[in-house]
Design a protein around this motif. Structure first.
Motif, PDB file in Angstrom:
ATOM      1  N   ALA A   1       0.812  -1.206   0.000  1.00 59.46           N
ATOM      2  CA  ALA A   1       0.000   0.000   0.000  1.00 59.46           C
ATOM      3  C   ALA A   1       0.851   1.264   0.000  1.00 59.46           C
ATOM      4  O   ALA A   1       0.530   2.251  -0.665  1.00 59.46           O
ATOM      5  CB  ALA A   1      -0.937   0.008   1.206  1.00 59.46           C
ATOM      6  N   LEU A   2       1.955   1.257   0.750  1.00 64.11           N
ATOM      7  CA  LEU A   2       2.786   2.458   0.869  1.00 64.11           C
ATOM      8  C   LEU A   2       3.473   2.789  -0.447  1.00 64.11           C
ATOM      9  O   LEU A   2       3.986   1.895  -1.125  1.00 64.11           O
ATOM     10  CB  LEU A   2       3.846   2.254   1.955  1.00 64.11           C
ATOM     11  N   PRO A   3       3.508   4.067  -0.835  1.00 62.99           N
ATOM     12  CA  PRO A   3       4.249   4.450  -2.039  1.00 62.99           C
ATOM     13  C   PRO A   3       5.747   4.286  -1.827  1.00 62.99           C
ATOM     14  O   PRO A   3       6.214   4.164  -0.685  1.00 62.99           O
ATOM     15  CB  PRO A   3       3.873   5.931  -2.236  1.00 62.99           C
ATOM     16  N   SER A   4       6.496   4.270  -2.906  1.00 66.72           N
ATOM     17  CA  SER A   4       7.917   3.924  -2.844  1.00 66.72           C
ATOM     18  C   SER A   4       8.736   4.892  -1.992  1.00 66.72           C
ATOM     19  O   SER A   4       9.768   4.517  -1.440  1.00 66.72           O
ATOM     20  CB  SER A   4       8.501   3.875  -4.262  1.00 66.72           C
ATOM     21  N   HIS A   5       8.284   6.138  -1.847  1.00 67.61           N
ATOM     22  CA  HIS A   5       9.086   7.118  -1.103  1.00 67.61           C
ATOM     23  C   HIS A   5       8.952   6.968   0.413  1.00 67.61           C
ATOM     24  O   HIS A   5       9.712   7.591   1.161  1.00 67.61           O
ATOM     25  CB  HIS A   5       8.687   8.542  -1.496  1.00 67.61           C
TER      26      HIS A   5
ATOM     27  N   PRO B   1       9.040   4.218   9.589  1.00 64.77           N
ATOM     28  CA  PRO B   1       8.460   5.463  10.124  1.00 64.77           C
ATOM     29  C   PRO B   1       6.939   5.409  10.228  1.00 64.77           C
ATOM     30  O   PRO B   1       6.366   5.976  11.154  1.00 64.77           O
ATOM     31  CB  PRO B   1       8.908   6.520   9.099  1.00 64.77           C
ATOM     32  N   PHE B   2       6.304   4.715   9.279  1.00 60.47           N
ATOM     33  CA  PHE B   2       4.846   4.612   9.322  1.00 60.47           C
ATOM     34  C   PHE B   2       4.404   3.842  10.565  1.00 60.47           C
ATOM     35  O   PHE B   2       3.530   4.298  11.320  1.00 60.47           O
ATOM     36  CB  PHE B   2       4.334   3.927   8.056  1.00 60.47           C
ATOM     37  N   PHE B   3       5.010   2.681  10.816  1.00 58.81           N
ATOM     38  CA  PHE B   3       4.638   1.882  11.981  1.00 58.81           C
ATOM     39  C   PHE B   3       5.018   2.577  13.291  1.00 58.81           C
ATOM     40  O   PHE B   3       4.360   2.368  14.319  1.00 58.81           O
ATOM     41  CB  PHE B   3       5.277   0.497  11.902  1.00 58.81           C
ATOM     42  N   ALA B   4       6.075   3.379  13.283  1.00 59.37           N
ATOM     43  CA  ALA B   4       6.440   4.128  14.499  1.00 59.37           C
ATOM     44  C   ALA B   4       5.333   5.094  14.881  1.00 59.37           C
ATOM     45  O   ALA B   4       4.989   5.236  16.064  1.00 59.37           O
ATOM     46  CB  ALA B   4       7.747   4.878  14.278  1.00 59.37           C
ATOM     47  N   ALA B   5       4.748   5.759  13.876  1.00 63.43           N
ATOM     48  CA  ALA B   5       3.632   6.668  14.145  1.00 63.43           C
ATOM     49  C   ALA B   5       2.402   5.885  14.595  1.00 63.43           C
ATOM     50  O   ALA B   5       1.666   6.325  15.487  1.00 63.43           O
ATOM     51  CB  ALA B   5       3.318   7.498  12.901  1.00 63.43           C
ATOM     52  N   VAL B   6       2.178   4.728  13.989  1.00 58.51           N
ATOM     53  CA  VAL B   6       1.026   3.897  14.364  1.00 58.51           C
ATOM     54  C   VAL B   6       1.133   3.458  15.819  1.00 58.51           C
ATOM     55  O   VAL B   6       0.151   3.518  16.578  1.00 58.51           O
ATOM     56  CB  VAL B   6       0.924   2.664  13.441  1.00 58.51           C
ATOM     57  N   ARG B   7       2.315   3.032  16.237  1.00 57.17           N
ATOM     58  CA  ARG B   7       2.495   2.567  17.615  1.00 57.17           C
ATOM     59  C   ARG B   7       2.108   3.664  18.615  1.00 57.17           C
ATOM     60  O   ARG B   7       1.496   3.393  19.655  1.00 57.17           O
ATOM     61  CB  ARG B   7       3.953   2.160  17.842  1.00 57.17           C
ATOM     62  N   ALA B   8       2.434   4.910  18.293  1.00 57.02           N
ATOM     63  CA  ALA B   8       2.155   6.017  19.207  1.00 57.02           C
ATOM     64  C   ALA B   8       0.661   6.288  19.388  1.00 57.02           C
ATOM     65  O   ALA B   8       0.239   6.773  20.433  1.00 57.02           O
ATOM     66  CB  ALA B   8       2.869   7.283  18.713  1.00 57.02           C
ATOM     67  N   ILE B   9      -0.148   5.970  18.375  1.00 54.51           N
ATOM     68  CA  ILE B   9      -1.576   6.301  18.450  1.00 54.51           C
ATOM     69  C   ILE B   9      -2.451   5.119  18.886  1.00 54.51           C
ATOM     70  O   ILE B   9      -3.641   5.299  19.135  1.00 54.51           O
ATOM     71  CB  ILE B   9      -2.094   6.833  17.097  1.00 54.51           C
ATOM     72  N   LEU B  10      -1.870   3.931  18.998  1.00 50.32           N
ATOM     73  CA  LEU B  10      -2.689   2.751  19.306  1.00 50.32           C
ATOM     74  C   LEU B  10      -3.470   2.860  20.620  1.00 50.32           C
ATOM     75  O   LEU B  10      -4.617   2.410  20.680  1.00 50.32           O
ATOM     76  CB  LEU B  10      -1.819   1.494  19.308  1.00 50.32           C
ATOM     77  N   PRO B  11      -2.916   3.447  21.690  1.00 51.85           N
ATOM     78  CA  PRO B  11      -3.729   3.554  22.916  1.00 51.85           C
ATOM     79  C   PRO B  11      -5.042   4.290  22.707  1.00 51.85           C
ATOM     80  O   PRO B  11      -6.056   3.941  23.317  1.00 51.85           O
ATOM     81  CB  PRO B  11      -2.798   4.311  23.882  1.00 51.85           C
TER      82      PRO B  11
ATOM     83  N   LEU C   1      -4.604   1.026   6.590  1.00 46.42           N
ATOM     84  CA  LEU C   1      -4.260   0.712   5.201  1.00 46.42           C
ATOM     85  C   LEU C   1      -4.653   1.848   4.264  1.00 46.42           C
ATOM     86  O   LEU C   1      -3.945   2.146   3.294  1.00 46.42           O
ATOM     87  CB  LEU C   1      -4.942  -0.584   4.770  1.00 46.42           C
ATOM     88  N   THR C   2      -5.776   2.513   4.546  1.00 48.81           N
ATOM     89  CA  THR C   2      -6.178   3.655   3.724  1.00 48.81           C
ATOM     90  C   THR C   2      -5.167   4.770   3.844  1.00 48.81           C
ATOM     91  O   THR C   2      -4.749   5.378   2.846  1.00 48.81           O
ATOM     92  CB  THR C   2      -7.575   4.158   4.151  1.00 48.81           C
ATOM     93  N   CYS C   3      -4.751   5.056   5.065  1.00 52.19           N
ATOM     94  CA  CYS C   3      -3.733   6.083   5.299  1.00 52.19           C
ATOM     95  C   CYS C   3      -2.442   5.738   4.562  1.00 52.19           C
ATOM     96  O   CYS C   3      -1.841   6.592   3.902  1.00 52.19           O
ATOM     97  CB  CYS C   3      -3.486   6.208   6.801  1.00 52.19           C
ATOM     98  N   ALA C   4      -2.034   4.477   4.648  1.00 55.77           N
ATOM     99  CA  ALA C   4      -0.805   4.035   3.977  1.00 55.77           C
ATOM    100  C   ALA C   4      -0.916   4.184   2.475  1.00 55.77           C
ATOM    101  O   ALA C   4       0.050   4.549   1.795  1.00 55.77           O
ATOM    102  CB  ALA C   4      -0.508   2.582   4.349  1.00 55.77           C
ATOM    103  N   ARG C   5      -2.106   3.889   1.938  1.00 53.36           N
ATOM    104  CA  ARG C   5      -2.276   3.939   0.487  1.00 53.36           C
ATOM    105  C   ARG C   5      -2.001   5.334  -0.069  1.00 53.36           C
ATOM    106  O   ARG C   5      -1.510   5.472  -1.189  1.00 53.36           O
ATOM    107  CB  ARG C   5      -3.701   3.499   0.132  1.00 53.36           C
ATOM    108  N   PHE C   6      -2.277   6.365   0.715  1.00 47.99           N
ATOM    109  CA  PHE C   6      -2.017   7.733   0.259  1.00 47.99           C
ATOM    110  C   PHE C   6      -0.624   8.232   0.651  1.00 47.99           C
ATOM    111  O   PHE C   6      -0.268   9.381   0.354  1.00 47.99           O
ATOM    112  CB  PHE C   6      -3.080   8.685   0.811  1.00 47.99           C
ATOM    113  N   GLY C   7       0.146   7.374   1.314  1.00 44.59           N
ATOM    114  CA  GLY C   7       1.503   7.764   1.675  1.00 44.59           C
ATOM    115  C   GLY C   7       1.547   8.869   2.709  1.00 44.59           C
ATOM    116  O   GLY C   7       2.491   9.664   2.747  1.00 44.59           O
ATOM    117  N   LEU C   8       0.546   8.924   3.581  1.00 43.63           N
ATOM    118  CA  LEU C   8       0.510   9.917   4.651  1.00 43.63           C
ATOM    119  C   LEU C   8       0.801   9.232   5.982  1.00 43.63           C
ATOM    120  O   LEU C   8       0.399   8.097   6.211  1.00 43.63           O
ATOM    121  CB  LEU C   8      -0.857  10.600   4.697  1.00 43.63           C
TER     122      LEU C   8
ATOM    123  N   ARG D   1       2.790  16.437  -4.770  1.00 44.77           N
ATOM    124  CA  ARG D   1       3.099  15.197  -5.475  1.00 44.77           C
ATOM    125  C   ARG D   1       2.491  15.141  -6.870  1.00 44.77           C
ATOM    126  O   ARG D   1       2.948  14.380  -7.717  1.00 44.77           O
ATOM    127  CB  ARG D   1       2.584  14.007  -4.668  1.00 44.77           C
ATOM    128  N   SER D   2       1.442  15.911  -7.106  1.00 48.52           N
ATOM    129  CA  SER D   2       0.807  15.903  -8.426  1.00 48.52           C
ATOM    130  C   SER D   2       1.754  16.406  -9.502  1.00 48.52           C
ATOM    131  O   SER D   2       1.571  16.122 -10.686  1.00 48.52           O
ATOM    132  CB  SER D   2      -0.456  16.776  -8.418  1.00 48.52           C
TER     133      SER D   2
END
Length: 329
Positions: free
Chosen positions: A64-68, A73-83, A98-105, A136-137
């Motif tokens: 899902a994540l774009p190449s850049h 870093p994505f999972f590090a941010a996810v871990r912080a918000i899980l509580p 997965l939706t967030c990952a798909r847009f590379g945010l 990005r456009s």
């Protein structure tokens, strides 16, 4: 044993049983704390258990994540918000992330936020997320989205020649009190190849009108008394996002940016967001998981079940969010 996302979804659809209604939920609760997730889900150990569960779908996040953007870093941010998502159903957490990952945010509160509404996790792109996708456009040189405060100098005369038609002199040297309250949000682009886009300006009344007319999340939060929608919690950010979404309608955009708007609207309406993201296979898998979860919860005793809000066709009887909204939630 079924280990892939597709196999788990199939198992959930076939079984429709378990403590919270699906194979995804079973796996999630066993990983967290042996089936008592609600009591301990806010603990750090529980968050690590959820991360272990999410890593089972690492392949899908990588796809899902774009190449850049790397998964670390994505999972590090996810871990912080899980509580903050401890009460959310596993299927809704998975589809929102997965939706967030798909847009590379990154869901770090800057580009995007994952919020909890009852037991449903929802992906909300911020105005900075929209700006990121505009860059990005490849069609814009720069994007400007700012607030004008009461004691700052500015002028707007659409008939005047560029660049005298709009001017703003921010005063970052002044304190917040000295600058005064925000009175206008504005957004414009400088285009590649020269030229500048139309300037979009929204006063506070404009923003409140957009909120009142289009934000179902705001109305739900008002009716329930929770007052926890993004409009309640971060009004100025939503004001700025309304300006950038108005700008998006008057400048050349990408299919990805248009999809982000559709996903944003779907989340506000309480619909499954990933169905609007540009990844049909993953969307179909998570949608099946969500349907299985809802069907299983509906079959349980009403005194213990906690059903998810109905998705798909909402209270307005439509299957897709309204077009041309302008910045919500």
């Amino acid at each position: 044993m079924a280990t892939s996302l597709k196999d788990r979804v199939k198992a959930a659809t076939a079984r429709g049983t378990g403590p919270v209604g699906s194979a995804l939920d079973d796996a999630h609760e066993r990983t967290v704390d042996g089936g008592e997730g609600d009591q301990a889900a806010g603990h750090p150990e529980a968050a690590e258990g959820v991360m272990e569960w999410l890593r089972r779908y690492e392949k899908h996040f990588n796809e899902a994540l774009p190449s850049h953007l790397e998964i670390g870093p994505f999972f590090a941010a996810v871990r912080a918000i899980l509580p903050s998502l401890s009460r959310c159903s596993p299927a809704s957490k998975l589809q929102a992330l997965l939706t967030c990952a798909r847009f590379g945010l990154i869901p770090d509160g800057q580009q995007a936020v994952i919020t909890a509404s009852g037991n449903v996790a929802t992906f909300i792109p911020t105005y900075r997320g929209y700006v990121e996708l505009m860059y990005r456009s490849g069609r814009v040189e720069s994007v400007h989205v700012l607030m004008i405060h009461a004691n700052e100098e500015w002028s707007y005369e659409p008939t005047a020649p560029y660049p005298l038609d709009f001017t703003h002199k921010p005063r970052p040297d002044l304190s917040k009190a000295e600058r005064g309250a925000p009175i206008l949000a504005y957004a414009f682009c400088r285009m590649k190849g020269g030229g500048r886009s139309q300037v979009v300006l929204l006063n506070r009344e404009d923003a409140e009108t957009i909120r009142d007319e289009y934000s179902e999340a705001y109305r739900r939060a008002e009716e329930s008394g929770a007052r926890d929608s993004f409009w309640h919690l971060r009004f100025d950010d939503m004001w700025l996002k309304s300006a950038i979404r108005r700008l998006e309608k008057v400048v050349p955009t990408s299919a990805e940016l248009r999809a982000l708007g559709a996903v944003d609207d779907a989340g506000d309406a309480g619909e499954v967001q990933i169905l609007h993201a540009p990844d049909p296979e993953t969307a179909a898998l998570v949608a099946e998981a969500e349907r299985a979860h809802r069907a299983a919860e509906a079959s349980q005793d009403t005194s213990t079940a906690r059903p998810l809000p109905v998705k798909g066709k909402g209270s307005r009887g439509r299957s897709k969010p309204k077009k041309n909204r302008g910045g919500r939630r």
